[in-house]
Design an enzyme around this catalytic site. Structure first.
Site, PDB file in Angstrom:
ATOM      1  N   ASP A  99       0.498  -1.550   0.153  1.00 51.05           N
ATOM      2  CA  ASP A  99       0.038   0.315  -0.017  1.00 51.05           C
ATOM      3  C   ASP A  99       0.913   0.958  -0.045  1.00 51.05           C
ATOM      4  OD1 ASP A  99       0.793  -0.539   2.500  1.00 51.05           O
ATOM      5  OD2 ASP A  99      -0.814  -0.800   3.567  1.00 51.05           O
TER       6      ASP A  99
ATOM      7  N   ASP B 208       7.452   3.923   3.501  1.00 53.14           N
ATOM      8  CA  ASP B 208       7.799   5.016   3.779  1.00 53.14           C
ATOM      9  C   ASP B 208       9.454   5.277   4.193  1.00 53.14           C
ATOM     10  OD1 ASP B 208       7.509   7.188   6.158  1.00 53.14           O
ATOM     11  OD2 ASP B 208       7.189   5.991   7.272  1.00 53.14           O
TER      12      ASP B 208
HETATM   13  P1  IMP Z   1       8.141   1.200   6.496  1.00 52.89           P
HETATM   14  O1  IMP Z   1       8.623   0.305   6.697  1.00 52.89           O
HETATM   15  O2  IMP Z   1       8.723   2.486   6.818  1.00 52.89           O
HETATM   16  O3  IMP Z   1       8.340   1.227   5.147  1.00 52.89           O
HETATM   17  O4  IMP Z   1       6.102   1.307   6.177  1.00 52.89           O
HETATM   18  C1  IMP Z   1       5.607   0.605   5.612  1.00 52.89           C
HETATM   19  C2  IMP Z   1       5.019  -0.026   6.626  1.00 52.89           C
HETATM   20  O5  IMP Z   1       4.390   1.011   7.748  1.00 52.89           O
HETATM   21  C3  IMP Z   1       2.898  -0.174   5.517  1.00 52.89           C
HETATM   22  O6  IMP Z   1       3.309  -0.952   5.075  1.00 52.89           O
HETATM   23  C4  IMP Z   1       1.674   0.548   6.164  1.00 52.89           C
HETATM   24  O7  IMP Z   1       1.737  -0.178   7.358  1.00 52.89           O
HETATM   25  C5  IMP Z   1       2.613   1.414   7.562  1.00 52.89           C
HETATM   26  N1  IMP Z   1       2.384   3.188   7.142  1.00 52.89           N
HETATM   27  C6  IMP Z   1       3.290   3.600   6.949  1.00 52.89           C
HETATM   28  N2  IMP Z   1       3.456   5.291   6.831  1.00 52.89           N
HETATM   29  C7  IMP Z   1       2.260   4.567   6.285  1.00 52.89           C
HETATM   30  C8  IMP Z   1       0.863   5.399   6.256  1.00 52.89           C
HETATM   31  O8  IMP Z   1       0.593   7.238   5.812  1.00 52.89           O
HETATM   32  N3  IMP Z   1      -0.852   5.443   6.807  1.00 52.89           N
HETATM   33  C9  IMP Z   1      -0.749   3.768   7.288  1.00 52.89           C
HETATM   34  N4  IMP Z   1       0.149   2.839   6.944  1.00 52.89           N
HETATM   35  C10 IMP Z   1       1.363   3.674   6.920  1.00 52.89           C
END
Ligand code: IMP
Length: 173
Positions: free
Chosen positions: A97, A100
């Protein structure tokens, strides 16, 4: 009180998903593609995406969790539910989805690469590139966003808002 400020409406999402599906259908036209949705947030995106594809695909899901909760992604990732399809020799496309920091997808990509697929690529509906820590290349990106926390169209905050058909920026008053 939380405030939901619109980021992408239903029509905008539909146009983005259709465009990604066209690219995937072309790029994988003579391949054995396995789409792997990252639980839970990608289930809505994946469901719409596959209905716009013009090629045959296999579908599986993977669950990953990062330690800690809230609106800040944490740094420890673990697999909570693994795929069941044998991906050896096949082409894998991870469907997420939102990216980040990139830590979750980096971990999942390495986990899947160890299962001897022909290739592993990444598709994300939303790319929050400003906080990227890991050098995780995203092959198919729907829409780039600024910092902030997004909900709707599968994206949650504390398991709420996933059912919304559009995507919003969640702000607190
Ligand atoms: P990352 O490991 O920091 O890239 O985070 C990825 C995961 O964090 C995604 O799969 C989402 O589940 C969650 N996440 C990060 N940002 C958001 C957001 O803005 N809304 C909802 N979920 C998020």
């Amino acid at each position: 009180m939380p405030i939901l400020s619109p980021v992408l409406n239903k029509d905008e999402i539909e146009a983005i998903v259709t465009g990604i599906a066209e690219n995937i259908s072309f790029d994988y036209r003579s391949k054995n593609l396995v789409l792997i949705g990252v639980l839970k947030g990608a289930f809505v995106f994946l469901a719409d995406l596959i209905r716009h594809l013009t090629i045959d695909v296999e579908i599986d899901f993977i669950g990953a969790a990062s330690y800690g909760a809230g609106t800040v992604s944490s740094e420890q990732v673990r697999i909570t539910s693994d795929i069941t399809i044998d991906v050896a020799g096949k082409d894998v496309l991870v469907v997420e989805d939102i990216v980040d920091t990139g830590l979750t997808l980096g971990f999942i990509r390495d986990h899947l690469a160890a299962k001897a697929p022909n290739s592993v690529r990444i598709c994300a509906l939303l790319d929050k590139h400003e906080r990227r820590q890991e050098n995780t290349h995203v092959d198919y990106v729907g829409h780039g966003v600024q910092e902030g926390f997004l909900v709707g169209y599968g994206l949650d905050h504390a398991e709420r808002y996933r059912q919304l058909p559009a995507i919003y920026h969640l702000k607190s008053e």
